[in-house]
Motif scaffolding. Structure first.
Motif, PDB file in Angstrom:
ATOM      1  N   PRO A 119      26.766  49.960  47.124  1.00  0.00           N
ATOM      2  CA  PRO A 119      25.337  50.064  47.440  1.00  0.00           C
ATOM      3  C   PRO A 119      24.563  49.001  46.667  1.00  0.00           C
ATOM      4  CG  PRO A 119      26.005  51.817  45.936  1.00  0.00           C
ATOM      5  CD  PRO A 119      27.261  51.121  46.353  1.00  0.00           C
ATOM      6  N   ALA A 120      23.366  48.696  47.126  1.00  0.00           N
ATOM      7  CA  ALA A 120      22.575  47.617  46.529  1.00  0.00           C
ATOM      8  C   ALA A 120      22.080  47.936  45.124  1.00  0.00           C
ATOM      9  CB  ALA A 120      21.389  47.298  47.432  1.00  0.00           C
ATOM     10  N   SER A 121      22.134  49.184  44.714  1.00  0.00           N
ATOM     11  CA  SER A 121      21.578  49.584  43.418  1.00  0.00           C
ATOM     12  C   SER A 121      22.443  49.176  42.236  1.00  0.00           C
ATOM     13  CB  SER A 121      21.366  51.101  43.381  1.00  0.00           C
ATOM     14  OG  SER A 121      22.600  51.779  43.616  1.00  0.00           O
ATOM     15  N   VAL A 122      23.694  48.749  42.497  1.00  0.00           N
ATOM     16  CA  VAL A 122      24.611  48.386  41.415  1.00  0.00           C
ATOM     17  C   VAL A 122      25.211  47.013  41.687  1.00  0.00           C
ATOM     18  CG1 VAL A 122      25.209  50.760  40.770  1.00  0.00           C
ATOM     19  CG2 VAL A 122      26.480  49.625  42.595  1.00  0.00           C
ATOM     20  N   ILE A 123      25.824  46.440  40.653  1.00  0.00           N
ATOM     21  CA  ILE A 123      26.470  45.141  40.803  1.00  0.00           C
ATOM     22  C   ILE A 123      27.969  45.285  40.562  1.00  0.00           C
ATOM     23  CG2 ILE A 123      24.413  43.832  40.144  1.00  0.00           C
ATOM     24  CD1 ILE A 123      25.592  43.519  37.363  1.00  0.00           C
ATOM     25  N   ARG A 124      28.737  44.395  41.139  1.00  0.00           N
ATOM     26  CA  ARG A 124      30.194  44.451  41.025  1.00  0.00           C
ATOM     27  C   ARG A 124      30.607  44.081  39.593  1.00  0.00           C
ATOM     28  NH1 ARG A 124      33.186  44.553  45.321  1.00  0.00           N
ATOM     29  NH2 ARG A 124      31.404  43.698  46.483  1.00  0.00           N
ATOM     30  N   PRO A 125      31.324  44.952  38.902  1.00  0.00           N
ATOM     31  CA  PRO A 125      31.756  44.644  37.528  1.00  0.00           C
ATOM     32  C   PRO A 125      32.646  43.412  37.495  1.00  0.00           C
ATOM     33  CG  PRO A 125      31.989  47.000  37.993  1.00  0.00           C
ATOM     34  CD  PRO A 125      31.696  46.327  39.303  1.00  0.00           C
ATOM     35  N   GLY A 126      32.434  42.572  36.491  1.00  0.00           N
ATOM     36  CA  GLY A 126      33.185  41.333  36.386  1.00  0.00           C
ATOM     37  C   GLY A 126      34.672  41.537  36.208  1.00  0.00           C
ATOM     38  N   HIS A 127      35.066  42.622  35.536  1.00  0.00           N
ATOM     39  CA  HIS A 127      36.500  42.827  35.264  1.00  0.00           C
ATOM     40  C   HIS A 127      37.272  43.279  36.498  1.00  0.00           C
ATOM     41  CE1 HIS A 127      35.032  46.992  34.901  1.00  0.00           C
ATOM     42  NE2 HIS A 127      36.267  47.378  35.153  1.00  0.00           N
ATOM     43  N   TRP A 128      36.584  43.654  37.562  1.00  0.00           N
ATOM     44  CA  TRP A 128      37.280  44.115  38.768  1.00  0.00           C
ATOM     45  C   TRP A 128      38.155  43.045  39.386  1.00  0.00           C
ATOM     46  CZ3 TRP A 128      34.100  47.613  42.581  1.00  0.00           C
ATOM     47  CH2 TRP A 128      33.876  48.846  41.949  1.00  0.00           C
ATOM     48  N   THR A 129      37.731  41.796  39.328  1.00  0.00           N
ATOM     49  CA  THR A 129      38.480  40.749  39.989  1.00  0.00           C
ATOM     50  C   THR A 129      39.648  40.254  39.161  1.00  0.00           C
ATOM     51  OG1 THR A 129      36.950  39.094  39.086  1.00  0.00           O
ATOM     52  CG2 THR A 129      36.467  39.957  41.281  1.00  0.00           C
ATOM     53  N   ALA A 130      39.682  40.611  37.878  1.00  0.00           N
ATOM     54  CA  ALA A 130      40.752  40.144  37.000  1.00  0.00           C
ATOM     55  C   ALA A 130      42.096  40.699  37.458  1.00  0.00           C
ATOM     56  CB  ALA A 130      40.491  40.570  35.556  1.00  0.00           C
ATOM     57  N   GLY A 131      43.037  39.795  37.675  1.00  0.00           N
ATOM     58  CA  GLY A 131      44.382  40.193  38.032  1.00  0.00           C
ATOM     59  C   GLY A 131      44.516  40.720  39.427  1.00  0.00           C
ATOM     60  N   ARG A 132      43.514  40.514  40.260  1.00  0.00           N
ATOM     61  CA  ARG A 132      43.584  41.029  41.644  1.00  0.00           C
ATOM     62  C   ARG A 132      43.550  39.882  42.628  1.00  0.00           C
ATOM     63  NH1 ARG A 132      43.042  46.370  42.445  1.00  0.00           N
ATOM     64  NH2 ARG A 132      42.537  47.628  40.634  1.00  0.00           N
TER      65      ARG A 132
END
Length: 276
Positions: A263-276
């Motif tokens: 949803p627009a109220s939050v931002i994608r955490p930076g650590h999510w893309t690590a190792g993926r």
């Protein structure tokens, strides 16, 4: 409704305008989230003289994951700059510092309520209760402007209960617009649950324990996530379109991917893309 509340600018932590209150006021224990023990009122050893974290850029690898998922909802700068008028917490008599540390958790709870109320007012389906929500928002803002003495004796649970009744009604109105049967998983123990691809659209997940749950590809559109524990939950490729009452700390505590729809109220955490 003030402009600052409308865009939530003052409901996000701003460490540059705070005296490191969360790094002093809050206790933590040696665990998977914290590398050391610390008592309430004791400054974290990583806190510098400038009130900034000395290891902020490497908190996760240093064993302080718990710090990365915490947000004061702007209470830190409110207490530092408004309630106590700006002087450093280390200046003045010790009782002033104690009062500042005591008031901080109170204002943090009020600011969290402001976050939910502000979001509720953006939801068209909640229009029947918008007037009541605006009054609750105004009342809560007024409480945050109280003196240290007023805040110290404030009955926060009672106020939270009154606000929660409105948030519950908001949830019912919003989720009613989701087609199909809406699952009720309020306060459910779903720790480690296998929910890959689950249909949770419009579900009531208030207070649900979703720690380490597999929500890969799950449909969470229009779900109520207030208070849901998402620590280490796998949201890879999950669809959270229209999910509401989701906070940044909840999301940061989870795992996800570039394919997770948010949803627009939050931002994608930076650590999510690590190792993926």
């Amino acid at each position: 409704m003030r402009e600052t509340m409308a865009d939530r600018a003052e409901l996000r932590g701003d460490c540059a305008r705070c005296f490191g209150l969360c790094c002093v006021a809050l206790p933590f224990s040696r665990s998977a989230d914290f590398a050391i023990d610390k008592d309430a009122g004791q400054p974290c050893p990583n806190l510098g003289g400038d009130h900034r974290c000395g290891i902020h850029a490497r908190l996760r690898e240093s064993g302080f994951t718990g710090c990365t998922v915490y947000d004061c909802f702007g209470a830190g700068q409110k207490v530092s700059q408004v309630t106590f008028g700006g002087p450093d917490r280390r200046t003045g008599p010790p009782e002033r510092t104690r009062a500042m540390l005591d008031v901080f958790p109170v204002v943090r709870q009020l600011h969290e309520l402001l976050w939910y109320l502000t979001e509720a007012l953006t939801l068209p389906a909640a229009r029947p209760v918008h007037a009541d929500l605006r009054r609750a928002l105004t009342d809560t803002e007024r409480l945050t402007d109280g003196t240290p003495e007023e805040l110290a004796v404030l009955d926060v649970p009672a106020h939270r209960q009154r606000v929660n009744a409105l948030l519950l009604r908001t949830s019912e109105l919003v989720r009613a617009g989701t087609r199909g049967r809406k699952k009720n998983r309020r306060n459910a123990d779903l720790m480690g649950a296998r929910l890959r691809g689950a249909d949770l659209a419009g579900a009531d997940l208030r207070g649900a324990y979703l720690i380490a749950a597999d929500l890969t590809g799950a449909d969470l559109r229009g779900a109520d996530l207030i208070g849901a524990d998402l620590r280490d939950a796998d949201l890879t490729d999950a669809d959270l379109t229209g999910a509401f009452f989701l906070t940044q700390p909840q999301l940061t505590a989870a795992r996800g991917s570039v394919g997770t729809v948010l949803p627009a109220s939050v931002i994608r955490p930076g650590h999510w893309t690590a190792g993926r």
